[in-house]
Scaffold this active site. Structure first.
Site, PDB file in Angstrom:
ATOM      1  N   ARG A  41      -1.874  15.203   4.660  1.00  0.00           N
ATOM      2  CA  ARG A  41      -1.698  14.612   6.010  1.00  0.00           C
ATOM      3  C   ARG A  41      -0.846  15.545   6.876  1.00  0.00           C
ATOM      4  NH1 ARG A  41      -0.704   8.678   3.340  1.00  0.00           N
ATOM      5  NH2 ARG A  41      -2.913   8.178   3.093  1.00  0.00           N
ATOM      6  N   HIS A  67       6.090   9.394  -3.172  1.00  0.00           N
ATOM      7  CA  HIS A  67       4.939   9.067  -2.335  1.00  0.00           C
ATOM      8  C   HIS A  67       5.248   7.775  -1.574  1.00  0.00           C
ATOM      9  CE1 HIS A  67       0.996   7.982  -0.927  1.00  0.00           C
ATOM     10  NE2 HIS A  67       1.051   6.858  -1.626  1.00  0.00           N
ATOM     11  N   THR A 101       1.047  15.484   1.715  1.00  0.00           N
ATOM     12  CA  THR A 101       1.044  16.892   2.123  1.00  0.00           C
ATOM     13  C   THR A 101      -0.258  17.232   2.856  1.00  0.00           C
ATOM     14  OG1 THR A 101       2.535  17.466   0.328  1.00  0.00           O
ATOM     15  CG2 THR A 101       1.212  19.265   1.240  1.00  0.00           C
ATOM     16  N   THR A 150      -6.528   2.755   1.925  1.00  0.00           N
ATOM     17  CA  THR A 150      -6.757   4.178   2.181  1.00  0.00           C
ATOM     18  C   THR A 150      -7.519   4.688   0.965  1.00  0.00           C
ATOM     19  OG1 THR A 150      -4.705   4.888   1.124  1.00  0.00           O
ATOM     20  CG2 THR A 150      -4.598   4.431   3.487  1.00  0.00           C
ATOM     21  N   VAL A 200     -10.408   2.944  -4.443  1.00  0.00           N
ATOM     22  CA  VAL A 200      -9.931   4.290  -4.752  1.00  0.00           C
ATOM     23  C   VAL A 200     -10.660   4.860  -5.975  1.00  0.00           C
ATOM     24  CG1 VAL A 200      -7.915   5.657  -5.423  1.00  0.00           C
ATOM     25  CG2 VAL A 200      -7.673   3.863  -3.700  1.00  0.00           C
ATOM     26  N   PRO A 221       3.427   1.647  -7.023  1.00  0.00           N
ATOM     27  CA  PRO A 221       4.069   2.912  -6.659  1.00  0.00           C
ATOM     28  C   PRO A 221       3.840   3.952  -7.762  1.00  0.00           C
ATOM     29  CG  PRO A 221       5.711   1.258  -7.285  1.00  0.00           C
ATOM     30  CD  PRO A 221       4.392   0.604  -7.441  1.00  0.00           C
TER      31      PRO A 221
HETATM   32  N1  LIG Z   1      -1.063   6.923  -4.642  1.00  0.00           N
HETATM   33  C1  LIG Z   1      -1.760   6.875  -3.527  1.00  0.00           C
HETATM   34  O1  LIG Z   1      -1.701   7.789  -2.706  1.00  0.00           O
HETATM   35  C2  LIG Z   1      -2.608   5.666  -3.263  1.00  0.00           C
HETATM   36  C3  LIG Z   1      -3.439   5.604  -2.145  1.00  0.00           C
HETATM   37  C4  LIG Z   1      -4.236   4.479  -1.989  1.00  0.00           C
HETATM   38  C5  LIG Z   1      -4.167   3.444  -2.908  1.00  0.00           C
HETATM   39  N2  LIG Z   1      -3.321   3.550  -3.952  1.00  0.00           N
HETATM   40  C6  LIG Z   1      -3.170   2.483  -4.944  1.00  0.00           C
HETATM   41  O2  LIG Z   1      -4.286   2.497  -5.822  1.00  0.00           O
HETATM   42  C7  LIG Z   1      -4.456   1.198  -6.360  1.00  0.00           C
HETATM   43  C8  LIG Z   1      -5.902   0.776  -6.193  1.00  0.00           C
HETATM   44  O3  LIG Z   1      -6.243   0.684  -4.832  1.00  0.00           O
HETATM   45  P1  LIG Z   1      -7.705   0.160  -4.431  1.00  0.00           P
HETATM   46  O4  LIG Z   1      -7.771   0.235  -2.958  1.00  0.00           O
HETATM   47  O5  LIG Z   1      -8.733   0.845  -5.263  1.00  0.00           O
HETATM   48  O6  LIG Z   1      -7.569  -1.363  -4.888  1.00  0.00           O
HETATM   49  P2  LIG Z   1      -8.766  -2.364  -5.247  1.00  0.00           P
HETATM   50  O7  LIG Z   1      -8.176  -3.715  -5.162  1.00  0.00           O
HETATM   51  O8  LIG Z   1      -9.974  -2.033  -4.421  1.00  0.00           O
HETATM   52  O9  LIG Z   1      -9.127  -2.020  -6.763  1.00  0.00           O
HETATM   53  C9  LIG Z   1      -8.260  -2.254  -7.827  1.00  0.00           C
HETATM   54  C10 LIG Z   1      -9.134  -2.442  -9.056  1.00  0.00           C
HETATM   55  O10 LIG Z   1      -8.260  -2.520 -10.179  1.00  0.00           O
HETATM   56  C11 LIG Z   1      -8.836  -3.479 -11.076  1.00  0.00           C
HETATM   57  N3  LIG Z   1      -7.773  -3.947 -11.978  1.00  0.00           N
HETATM   58  C12 LIG Z   1      -6.649  -4.649 -11.662  1.00  0.00           C
HETATM   59  N4  LIG Z   1      -5.898  -4.843 -12.762  1.00  0.00           N
HETATM   60  C13 LIG Z   1      -6.551  -4.240 -13.793  1.00  0.00           C
HETATM   61  C14 LIG Z   1      -6.278  -4.081 -15.172  1.00  0.00           C
HETATM   62  N5  LIG Z   1      -5.166  -4.584 -15.726  1.00  0.00           N
HETATM   63  N6  LIG Z   1      -7.165  -3.414 -15.932  1.00  0.00           N
HETATM   64  C15 LIG Z   1      -8.289  -2.901 -15.394  1.00  0.00           C
HETATM   65  N7  LIG Z   1      -8.616  -3.020 -14.097  1.00  0.00           N
HETATM   66  C16 LIG Z   1      -7.747  -3.673 -13.302  1.00  0.00           C
HETATM   67  C17 LIG Z   1      -9.378  -4.570 -10.166  1.00  0.00           C
HETATM   68  O11 LIG Z   1     -10.347  -5.359 -10.834  1.00  0.00           O
HETATM   69  C18 LIG Z   1      -9.951  -3.731  -9.022  1.00  0.00           C
HETATM   70  O12 LIG Z   1     -11.325  -3.418  -9.240  1.00  0.00           O
HETATM   71  C19 LIG Z   1      -3.451   0.293  -5.624  1.00  0.00           C
HETATM   72  O13 LIG Z   1      -2.290   0.160  -6.404  1.00  0.00           O
HETATM   73  C20 LIG Z   1      -3.138   1.091  -4.377  1.00  0.00           C
HETATM   74  O14 LIG Z   1      -1.877   0.769  -3.840  1.00  0.00           O
HETATM   75  C21 LIG Z   1      -2.560   4.623  -4.162  1.00  0.00           C
END
Ligand SMILES: NC(=O)c1ccc[n+]([C@@H]2O[C@H](COP(=O)([O-])OP(=O)(O)OC[C@H]3O[C@@H](n4cnc5c(N)ncnc54)[C@H](O)[C@@H]3O)[C@@H](O)[C@H]2O)c1
Length: 317
Positions: A151, A175, A149, A228, A11, A121
């Protein structure tokens, strides 16, 4: 503008891509506990600046929060992904701790920044950041239901044969699974949705089914690619644009409820005006009694989770 992104995962990198391709910031900082991953991503992005459309944005990457000095806006995407079968409360506990820790570090170097919380979350994480840092309420926004939204707009756009941008409506609440759709304000092409369907030979949409389809949209993507990224990154960029251009855009972002709709003490996605200060104000909509009851129920559910996470983590709520 100086923008920071915490988390060089799927993300975070997708958000950087939007900022670099469409944004007009002067500096982008990407931080991750995995320093070399963050560095590698920005080295890779750097080569795009040699191409005619590439912007010469100053790029910095690493694991040192000092790099965020005086950042104007920081997006938090760092944290754990949900594991198959993992209870939601467990992820909430882990990621709330991580997000508060990260926000406290950001605060030391960029106390005036606007924070956009994406880590899930996201509404809960934003709530704990507000209650456990010196950031003001207007500075902390959860990306909330902007993606949900989007979506909704795409689904209704496909159904009506209209540009999704000509669909008006909101997904609100939390969310993820605890969200709701105020059907009373759903419209297409400037017309109430039922009126549009009746006049265009379409069966009326069933609000409950539509909401289910929106909720399912994220799971369908997750099932296929195990995360996602594009929709959420675009949604985060939409918020960044509203802040950086001081657009006063009404977006369904997660904000602290402080008496709005008679609620207090949670972060909920509500139609809110977003500009250079972050949250400018929350709009009060003339929701039906049923819609208000749904919002109240969601708030109560979130409060229960907030209290459990607070007990587990000792984070203030
Ligand atoms: N709000 C939304 O609509 C939505 C949508 C998709 C994903 N997300 C959330 O976003 C977050 C990231 O998703 P992603 O697919 O990029 O995950 P990912 O596993 O690809 O990346 C997470 C990154 O965070 C880093 N990380 C973990 N703990 C850390 C810390 N304490 N300090 C610094 N870096 C740290 C990891 O090294 C990794 O590179 C997840 O919590 C996911 O659920 C939210």
């Amino acid at each position: 503008m100086k923008i920071g992104v915490i988390g060089a995962g799927a993300v975070g990198v997708a958000v950087c891509n939007y900022v670099l391709a469409l944004g007009n910031c002067r500096e982008l900082v990407l931080l991750d506990q995995n320093k070399s991953k963050a560095e590698g991503e920005l080295m890779d992005f750097g080569h795009a600046s040699s191409l005619t459309f590439g912007k010469n944005i100053r790029l910095n990457a690493g694991d040192d929060y000092g790099m965020l000095a005086n950042a104007d806006l920081v997006v938090i995407t760092a944290g754990a992904q949900i594991k198959a079968g993992q209870p939601r409360i467990e992820l909430a506990e882990v990621n709330s701790r991580i997000c508060v820790d990260i926000a406290q570090k950001i605060e030391q170097h960029a106390p005036n920044a606007i924070l956009i919380v994406v880590t899930n979350p996201c509404d809960l994480a934003a709530f704990f950041i507000i209650n456990n840092t010196g950031y003001q309420v207007h500075q902390v926004i959860s990306s909330g239901c902007v993606v949900d939204t989007a979506r909704l707009m795409k689904i209704v756009g496909d159904y009506t044969g209209l540009d999704p941008k000509n669909v008006f409506g909101y997904i609100l609440g939390e969310h993820g699974s605890h969200c709701f759709m105020p059907a009373s304000i759903l419209g297409a092409g400037g017309q109430p949705i039922d009126f549009y369907c009746d006049n265009n030979g379409l069966a009326r949409l069933e609000p409950q089914q539509l909401l289910e389809d929106v909720k399912q949209a994220g799971y369908e993507i997750f099932k296929r690619k195990l995360n996602t990224t594009h929709g959420v990154a675009a949604s985060v960029y939409r918020i960044i644009q509203a802040v950086s251009l001081n657009e006063h855009s009404v977006l369904p972002v997660g904000v602290l409820v402080d008496g709005h709709y008679g609620l207090n003490g949670s972060v909920l996605s509500l139609p809110a005006v977003v500009g250079r200060r972050g949250l400018e104000r929350v709009l009060e909509h003339p929701f039906t009694a049923e819609e208000l009851a749904q919002l109240q129920q969601i708030h109560q559910q979130i409060r229960t989770v907030i209290e459990s996470v607070s007990e587990l983590t000792a984070l203030a709520c």
